[in-house]
Write an enzyme that holds these catalytic residues in place. Structure first.
Site, PDB file in Angstrom:
ATOM      1  N   PRO A  87       0.836  -1.211   0.000  1.00 50.23           N
ATOM      2  CA  PRO A  87       0.000   0.000   0.000  1.00 50.23           C
ATOM      3  C   PRO A  87       0.867   1.256   0.000  1.00 50.23           C
ATOM      4  O   PRO A  87       1.891   1.308   0.693  1.00 50.23           O
ATOM      5  CB  PRO A  87      -0.802  -0.125   1.294  1.00 50.23           C
ATOM      6  CG  PRO A  87      -0.873  -1.600   1.539  1.00 50.23           C
ATOM      7  CD  PRO A  87       0.454  -2.145   1.062  1.00 50.23           C
ATOM      8  N   CYS A  88       0.430   2.272  -0.754  1.00 49.85           N
ATOM      9  CA  CYS A  88       1.348   3.373  -1.049  1.00 49.85           C
ATOM     10  C   CYS A  88       0.932   4.776  -0.612  1.00 49.85           C
ATOM     11  O   CYS A  88       1.614   5.731  -0.978  1.00 49.85           O
ATOM     12  CB  CYS A  88       1.604   3.407  -2.555  1.00 49.85           C
ATOM     13  SG  CYS A  88       0.095   3.445  -3.554  1.00 49.85           S
ATOM     14  N   PRO A  89      -0.142   4.992   0.181  1.00 48.96           N
ATOM     15  CA  PRO A  89      -0.508   6.378   0.519  1.00 48.96           C
ATOM     16  C   PRO A  89       0.605   7.166   1.196  1.00 48.96           C
ATOM     17  O   PRO A  89       0.669   8.390   1.062  1.00 48.96           O
ATOM     18  CB  PRO A  89      -1.699   6.199   1.470  1.00 48.96           C
ATOM     19  CG  PRO A  89      -2.271   4.875   1.129  1.00 48.96           C
ATOM     20  CD  PRO A  89      -1.103   4.027   0.722  1.00 48.96           C
ATOM     21  N   ASP A  90       1.476   6.494   1.924  1.00 47.23           N
ATOM     22  CA  ASP A  90       2.535   7.215   2.643  1.00 47.23           C
ATOM     23  C   ASP A  90       3.614   7.765   1.719  1.00 47.23           C
ATOM     24  O   ASP A  90       4.444   8.568   2.158  1.00 47.23           O
ATOM     25  CB  ASP A  90       3.163   6.302   3.693  1.00 47.23           C
ATOM     26  CG  ASP A  90       2.201   5.982   4.836  1.00 47.23           C
ATOM     27  OD1 ASP A  90       1.497   6.911   5.265  1.00 47.23           O
ATOM     28  OD2 ASP A  90       2.134   4.821   5.265  1.00 47.23           O
ATOM     29  N   PHE A  91       3.637   7.333   0.466  1.00 41.44           N
ATOM     30  CA  PHE A  91       4.616   7.856  -0.501  1.00 41.44           C
ATOM     31  C   PHE A  91       3.953   8.663  -1.612  1.00 41.44           C
ATOM     32  O   PHE A  91       4.626   9.250  -2.449  1.00 41.44           O
ATOM     33  CB  PHE A  91       5.407   6.701  -1.129  1.00 41.44           C
ATOM     34  CG  PHE A  91       6.120   5.835  -0.131  1.00 41.44           C
ATOM     35  CD1 PHE A  91       7.123   6.365   0.664  1.00 41.44           C
ATOM     36  CD2 PHE A  91       5.779   4.512   0.021  1.00 41.44           C
ATOM     37  CE1 PHE A  91       7.785   5.577   1.597  1.00 41.44           C
ATOM     38  CE2 PHE A  91       6.428   3.706   0.949  1.00 41.44           C
ATOM     39  CZ  PHE A  91       7.426   4.238   1.740  1.00 41.44           C
TER      40      PHE A  91
END
Length: 375
Positions: free
Chosen positions: A97-101
């Site tokens: 999962p990529c929301p933090d980047f």
């Protein structure tokens, strides 16, 4: 005549299986599927049943990836040992999962809960030692300096663990997907499987990323794409001669017969906002929310969360799940379960790797493994 070795895939952060499907359609065997979201995993299972695809040998696992370092470690090692005893090549694929980047997401980077999952995936690769791996993530991990530092750190860990790697910031448009979507792909291969002389002093693979590319980005950007037309419901507009039809949403709507698709009625029906919808021109994607697609142009990135609303080019509504699946270049026979919530439908669609992009990369990897006499 020697037969090619079979390739076994262990899939992590699988979502509803878009990345996996590209590999499977290219001749890989999906052996294990791991996804922590129960609704996404249920959709994965449902879509496979509808497409008459077999159940993965080691099943579907609704687990946190950290379970593979504790209670599930021995079981996973046992599965890998089983396929190795069959003289198979073992590959890990996954997109944490990529929301933090993400530039438009939480941007917490390595300190965010999702950011930590990227390192968990790298640590699992190092622990389980597959012959090769594929890591997929958002462009922010590549383009944002503080995230890039983290990215280079875990690449170094992989190199120290005996992997050679190669990476590329790839746009799905290059592979014939009607969507302007940039993603970073990192491919790695155990150095000991390669020509030792060539890679004695290097960790960088000579991987032919562009072998399956259909369109160069310069070629796409040179096209005089239509920009904005007055919104006129159901008005007929002919495709301009200079367009690349395959890269337009209308081409894919027709190709996938989206109005006859099982998910054609799966779209949000807002009680308010219709007046605003009618005021937005076809092709006006200038704002974060309420972007109206142009039928004869490609879509912006399929991201349907955080109040980002994509409107149908010539209908007074948001796009349907069947249309979003087409924009992700899924085969027309792919469908999502009707009891899945609309929020989960659009989230899993937006999170997925476009099918044609997956298929193209899977083909390139297979050709590369063959070239290096691994299969």
């Amino acid at each position: 005549m020697n037969r090619q070795k079979k390739i076994s895939i262990f899939s992590f952060f699988s979502g509803s299986g878009f990345l996996d499907l590209g590999f499977e359609k290219t001749g890989y065997d999906i052996e294990l599927v791991n996804e922590i979201s129960a609704p996404f995993l249920e959709a994965y299972i449902y879509s496979r049943e509808k497409m008459n695809l077999s159940v993965p040998r080691f099943g579907y696992q609704n687990l946190d990836i950290n379970e593979y370092f504790t209670g599930q470690r021995k079981e996973l090692m046992k599965h890998i040992k089983e396929v190795r005893e069959e003289n198979r090549v073992v590959g890990f694929i996954g997109g944490p999962p990529c929301p933090d980047f993400s530039v438009g997401g939480k941007n917490k980077g390595r300190e965010g809960e999702n950011g930590k999952l990227s390192m968990n995936y790298v640590d699992l690769i190092i622990d389980m030692k597959p012959d090769f791996f594929l890591f997929e993530n958002v462009k922010g991990l590549w383009k944002t300096s503080r995230h890039r530092e983290f990215y280079e750190e875990f690449k170094h860990k992989l190199h120290s663990a005996g992997y050679c790697t190669t990476d590329r910031l790839t746009n799905s448009l290059e592979f014939g997907v009607p969507q302007d979507r940039e993603r970073i792909f990192l491919f790695g291969l155990q150095k000991k499987k390669l020509n030792k002389t060539q890679y004695q002093n290097s960790e960088i693979l000579d991987f032919p990323w562009e072998n399956q590319i259909r369109y160069e980005m310069d070629e796409i950007r040179r096209v005089n794409w239509p920009l904005v037309d007055d919104f006129n419901p159901n008005k007929h507009i002919i495709c301009p001669n200079e367009c690349i039809p395959e890269l337009t949403v209308e081409y894919w709507f027709q190709k996938n017969e989206v109005y006859n698709h099982p998910n054609t009625y799966d779209h949000f029906r807002p009680r308010a906002g219709l007046t605003k919808m009618k005021s937005i021109s076809e092709g006006d994607v200038s704002k974060k929310s309420y972007k109206r697609l142009h039928r004869w142009r490609y879509s912006p990135t399929a991201a349907y969360g955080n109040n980002e609303v994509h409107l149908h080019p010539y209908k007074i509504r948001r796009i349907s799940a069947s249309e979003a699946l087409a924009i992700q270049s899924l085969p027309s026979e792919f469908e999502l379960p009707h009891d899945m919530s609309l929020s989960n439908m659009f989230k899993t669609i937006g999170n997925g790797v476009p099918f044609l992009l997956s298929e193209g990369i899977a083909t390139t990897i297979k050709e590369y493994l063959s070239l290096n006499k691994m299969i």
